[in-house]
Scaffold this motif. Structure first.
Motif, mmCIF file in Angstrom:
data_model
loop_
_atom_site.group_PDB
_atom_site.id
_atom_site.type_symbol
_atom_site.label_atom_id
_atom_site.label_comp_id
_atom_site.label_asym_id
_atom_site.label_seq_id
_atom_site.Cartn_x
_atom_site.Cartn_y
_atom_site.Cartn_z
ATOM 1 N N ASP A 9 0.838 -1.202 0.000
ATOM 2 C CA ASP A 9 0.000 0.000 0.000
ATOM 3 C C ASP A 9 0.876 1.256 0.000
ATOM 4 O O ASP A 9 0.607 2.209 -0.732
ATOM 5 N N ALA A 10 1.916 1.238 0.830
ATOM 6 C CA ALA A 10 2.814 2.399 0.908
ATOM 7 C C ALA A 10 3.480 2.657 -0.438
ATOM 8 O O ALA A 10 3.611 3.815 -0.863
ATOM 9 N N GLU A 11 3.879 1.595 -1.126
ATOM 10 C CA GLU A 11 4.507 1.759 -2.437
ATOM 11 C C GLU A 11 3.508 2.293 -3.457
ATOM 12 O O GLU A 11 3.838 3.158 -4.279
ATOM 13 N N GLN A 12 2.268 1.801 -3.417
ATOM 14 C CA GLN A 12 1.242 2.309 -4.326
ATOM 15 C C GLN A 12 0.948 3.784 -4.052
ATOM 16 O O GLN A 12 0.766 4.570 -4.983
ATOM 17 N N PHE A 13 0.908 4.168 -2.790
ATOM 18 C CA PHE A 13 0.678 5.565 -2.442
ATOM 19 C C PHE A 13 1.860 6.435 -2.874
ATOM 20 O O PHE A 13 1.671 7.583 -3.268
ATOM 21 N N ARG A 14 3.080 5.906 -2.803
ATOM 22 C CA ARG A 14 4.248 6.650 -3.253
ATOM 23 C C ARG A 14 4.152 6.922 -4.752
ATOM 24 O O ARG A 14 4.405 8.043 -5.203
ATOM 25 N N ILE A 15 3.755 5.917 -5.506
ATOM 26 C CA ILE A 15 3.611 6.082 -6.957
ATOM 27 C C ILE A 15 2.517 7.090 -7.272
ATOM 28 O O ILE A 15 2.687 7.980 -8.120
ATOM 29 N N LEU A 16 1.382 6.983 -6.582
ATOM 30 C CA LEU A 16 0.276 7.923 -6.805
ATOM 31 C C LEU A 16 0.679 9.343 -6.416
ATOM 32 O O LEU A 16 0.391 10.298 -7.145
ATOM 33 N N ALA A 17 1.366 9.491 -5.283
ATOM 34 C CA ALA A 17 1.822 10.819 -4.851
ATOM 35 C C ALA A 17 2.795 11.411 -5.857
ATOM 36 O O ALA A 17 2.718 12.609 -6.179
ATOM 37 N N ALA A 18 3.698 10.600 -6.382
ATOM 38 C CA ALA A 18 4.652 11.089 -7.375
ATOM 39 C C ALA A 18 3.932 11.575 -8.629
ATOM 40 O O ALA A 18 4.293 12.612 -9.193
ATOM 41 N N ARG A 19 2.894 10.858 -9.034
ATOM 42 C CA ARG A 19 2.126 11.290 -10.214
ATOM 43 C C ARG A 19 1.371 12.583 -9.937
ATOM 44 O O ARG A 19 1.319 13.468 -10.782
ATOM 45 N N LEU A 20 0.779 12.686 -8.752
ATOM 46 C CA LEU A 20 0.042 13.908 -8.413
ATOM 47 C C LEU A 20 0.973 15.115 -8.266
ATOM 48 O O LEU A 20 0.590 16.241 -8.578
ATOM 49 N N LEU A 21 2.193 14.877 -7.800
ATOM 50 C CA LEU A 21 3.169 15.957 -7.612
ATOM 51 C C LEU A 21 4.017 16.194 -8.858
ATOM 52 O O LEU A 21 4.856 17.090 -8.866
ATOM 53 N N ASP A 22 3.809 15.369 -9.897
ATOM 54 C CA ASP A 22 4.568 15.460 -11.142
ATOM 55 C C ASP A 22 6.068 15.312 -10.878
ATOM 56 O O ASP A 22 6.878 16.125 -11.308
ATOM 57 N N ARG A 23 6.397 14.244 -10.132
ATOM 58 C CA ARG A 23 7.794 13.933 -9.810
ATOM 59 C C ARG A 23 8.044 12.459 -10.054
ATOM 60 O O ARG A 23 7.121 11.681 -10.235
ATOM 61 N N LYS A 24 9.303 12.072 -9.987
ATOM 62 C CA LYS A 24 9.660 10.659 -10.085
ATOM 63 C C LYS A 24 9.345 9.984 -8.766
ATOM 64 O O LYS A 24 9.419 10.603 -7.700
ATOM 65 N N SER A 25 9.025 8.696 -8.817
ATOM 66 C CA SER A 25 8.627 7.954 -7.623
ATOM 67 C C SER A 25 9.709 7.964 -6.546
ATOM 68 O O SER A 25 9.418 8.023 -5.362
ATOM 69 N N GLY A 26 10.971 7.938 -6.946
ATOM 70 C CA GLY A 26 12.068 7.935 -5.985
ATOM 71 C C GLY A 26 12.264 9.260 -5.270
ATOM 72 O O GLY A 26 12.957 9.329 -4.257
ATOM 73 N N GLU A 27 11.673 10.331 -5.789
ATOM 74 C CA GLU A 27 11.838 11.656 -5.186
ATOM 75 C C GLU A 27 10.843 11.919 -4.064
ATOM 76 O O GLU A 27 10.977 12.887 -3.333
ATOM 77 N N VAL A 28 9.843 11.063 -3.928
ATOM 78 C CA VAL A 28 8.782 11.278 -2.945
ATOM 79 C C VAL A 28 8.876 10.211 -1.860
ATOM 80 O O VAL A 28 9.026 9.035 -2.152
ATOM 81 N N LYS A 29 8.790 10.649 -0.624
ATOM 82 C CA LYS A 29 8.751 9.725 0.508
ATOM 83 C C LYS A 29 7.351 9.780 1.108
ATOM 84 O O LYS A 29 6.776 10.851 1.244
ATOM 85 N N VAL A 30 6.829 8.600 1.454
ATOM 86 C CA VAL A 30 5.464 8.498 1.975
ATOM 87 C C VAL A 30 5.489 7.694 3.267
ATOM 88 O O VAL A 30 6.165 6.673 3.357
ATOM 89 N N ARG A 31 4.723 8.158 4.231
ATOM 90 C CA ARG A 31 4.556 7.418 5.485
ATOM 91 C C ARG A 31 3.062 7.339 5.772
ATOM 92 O O ARG A 31 2.371 8.356 5.840
#
Length: 184
Positions: free
Chosen positions: A74-96
């Motif tokens: 779930d955390a990885e899926q949220f990281r991918i979704l957050a990266a898309r919403l923020l228009d960034r690469k998945s590795g640039e976003v950290k999610v908790r």
């Protein structure tokens, strides 16, 4: 000595020197304003995205077939979704992702451990309202509604962030945003 007096009285070139210093001052102000706009834009995007993600997370009964457990997937899926919403690469976003519930005896945390929230969800458990649902047949005490919190962190590239942001919006080299919601 005559040469020094002549230089002090000669005003040729003073306009050029004054123009140079004024231009440098204006460039510093312009750089500060551009940096401030980019930082505030990033903070606004983080706030909107964390709020959207916590609303998805709190709807687990609908979106995840009633499964209230948060997993690393779930955390990885949220990281991918957050990266898309923020228009960034998945590795640039950290999610908790965090969930507090009485039935689990505390907080369940998944995602990046170095992306700490402003306030831990466990400390906010008193905000949980009482539900109309009774915990069990022998107990007349109403259950407390679970709480969810999403914290997002992105790397800080601002030169003036230390001057502009408070400690609640930054952690180490990251800017962060946390949103909390009550489960349905």
């Amino acid at each position: 000595m005559n040469e020094i007096r002549r230089l002090l009285k000669d005003h040729k070139g003073s306009v050029t020197i004054e123009f140079f210093f004024a231009t440098m001052f204006m460039l510093i102000i312009f750089a500060f304003m551009v940096d401030l706009v980019l930082l505030r834009s990033t903070m606004g995007k983080l706030d909107r995205t964390s709020y959207s993600l916590v609303n998805i997370l709190r709807e687990r009964t609908q979106f995840y077939n009633g499964d209230t457990n948060i997993t690393e997937r779930d955390a990885e899926q949220f990281r991918i979704l957050a990266a898309r919403l923020l228009d960034r690469k998945s590795g640039e976003v950290k999610v908790r992702l965090e969930r507090w519930g009485e039935e689990t005896n505390g907080v369940s945390v998944r995602g990046d451990q170095d992306c700490q929230p402003i306030t831990a969800l466990e400390k906010m458990s008193s905000l949980s309202p009482r539900s109309e649902t009774i915990m069990n047949a022998s107990n007349t005490e109403k259950r407390r509604v679970p709480l969810y919190q999403v914290t997002l962190c992105v790397e800080n590239s601002s030169l003036f962030a230390d001057m502009v942001l408070g400690k609640e919006h930054k952690i180490d080299k990251f800017v962060r945003s946390s949103s909390m919601a009550v489960s349905r």
